[in-house]
Design a protein around this motif. Sequence first.
Motif, mmCIF file in Angstrom:
data_model
loop_
_atom_site.group_PDB
_atom_site.id
_atom_site.type_symbol
_atom_site.label_atom_id
_atom_site.label_comp_id
_atom_site.label_asym_id
_atom_site.label_seq_id
_atom_site.Cartn_x
_atom_site.Cartn_y
_atom_site.Cartn_z
ATOM 1 N N GLU A 195 0.972 -1.219 -0.006
ATOM 2 C CA GLU A 195 0.075 0.176 -0.034
ATOM 3 C C GLU A 195 1.055 1.209 -0.143
ATOM 4 N N ALA A 196 2.010 1.198 0.864
ATOM 5 C CA ALA A 196 2.802 2.399 0.826
ATOM 6 C C ALA A 196 3.520 2.552 -0.458
ATOM 7 N N ILE A 197 4.006 1.797 -1.093
ATOM 8 C CA ILE A 197 4.511 1.736 -2.513
ATOM 9 C C ILE A 197 3.465 2.127 -3.493
ATOM 10 N N LEU A 198 2.237 1.820 -3.473
ATOM 11 C CA LEU A 198 1.292 2.070 -4.475
ATOM 12 C C LEU A 198 0.939 3.650 -4.090
ATOM 13 N N SER A 199 0.885 4.198 -2.915
ATOM 14 C CA SER A 199 0.462 5.573 -2.518
ATOM 15 C C SER A 199 1.647 6.524 -3.049
ATOM 16 N N HIS A 200 2.755 6.037 -3.259
ATOM 17 C CA HIS A 200 4.016 6.844 -3.780
ATOM 18 C C HIS A 200 4.175 6.624 -5.175
ATOM 19 N N SER A 201 3.394 5.951 -5.951
ATOM 20 C CA SER A 201 3.624 5.686 -7.157
ATOM 21 C C SER A 201 3.588 6.820 -8.281
ATOM 22 N N PRO A 202 2.956 8.103 -7.999
ATOM 23 C CA PRO A 202 3.044 8.871 -8.772
ATOM 24 C C PRO A 202 4.785 9.851 -8.785
ATOM 25 N N THR A 203 5.404 9.436 -7.349
ATOM 26 C CA THR A 203 6.737 10.088 -7.220
ATOM 27 C C THR A 203 7.718 9.051 -7.594
ATOM 28 N N TRP A 204 7.615 7.804 -7.234
ATOM 29 C CA TRP A 204 8.470 6.636 -7.475
ATOM 30 C C TRP A 204 8.230 6.060 -8.970
ATOM 31 N N GLY A 205 7.270 6.269 -9.548
ATOM 32 C CA GLY A 205 7.025 5.292 -10.866
ATOM 33 C C GLY A 205 6.087 4.235 -10.720
ATOM 34 N N GLU A 206 5.880 3.588 -11.655
ATOM 35 C CA GLU A 206 5.006 2.693 -11.851
ATOM 36 C C GLU A 206 5.301 1.344 -11.604
ATOM 37 N N GLY A 207 6.786 1.033 -11.425
ATOM 38 C CA GLY A 207 7.443 -0.459 -11.170
ATOM 39 C C GLY A 207 7.090 -0.908 -9.733
ATOM 40 N N GLY A 208 7.844 -1.958 -9.351
ATOM 41 C CA GLY A 208 7.508 -2.543 -8.141
ATOM 42 C C GLY A 208 8.574 -3.275 -7.905
#
Length: 181
Positions: free
Chosen positions: A12-25
Motif C-alpha cells: 500500500e505504501a509503495i502504491l501510494s507513492h507511485s506518482p513520485t516513485w513511478g509505476e514499477g514494483g
Amino acid sequence: MSICKAYLSTDEAILSHSPTWGEGGSTAVTAILINNQKLWVANVGDSRAVLSRKGVAAQMTTDHEPNTERGGIENKGGFVSNMPGDVARVNGRLAVSRAFGDKNLKTHLRSDPDIQYADIDSDVELLIIASDGLWKVMANQEAVDIAKKVKDPQKAAKQLLAEALKRDSKDDISCIVVRFK
C-alpha cells in the motif's frame, strides 16, 4: 499474522507513492529469527531464501511464477502469455505473479506472502537470501556449496555474486548470507 500485515502495508505504501516513485514494483524476501531458535521466512515474487542443514539445501520460499497462479490471474481479468523463448508473463509484461507495487498490473497481482517456518538447531549452518539474478544461473545446492566454503558471511555473499556474474547473469543480483554457527 503480522508478517502478512507488514507485506500488505508495504504494498500500500509503495502504491501510494507511485506518482513520485513511478509505476514499477519489487519482489521481496524476509527472514525473521526469534531467540536464535525459530526462523520465519516470507516472500513475494522470485527472490528466494535457501537454508543449509548439514550441507543440504532446503528452499524456504515459493517462486511466484505466472503459470503457477494462472487461475487467480485470469479470474481477476488478466492473462498469462507464454511467448517462445521467453518466460511466462502477467499481461505480457511481468514475470512474477506476486509483487509489491506495479500499479498498472495490481488488479491481477497479489502481494500477500508465502510464509515458511524452520527450527534452528545445531544442524543448520547458513541461510542465503538472494534475488533472482543469482537463482536464474545457480541451483540452490550449488549456492550452498559455494557459501559453505567461506567462513565470513559477507565474503560468502560476494563470492556468490561473483559466481553469478561469471555465469553471465543478466538480472539484478542481491545476496545476503547468514551464518548460524
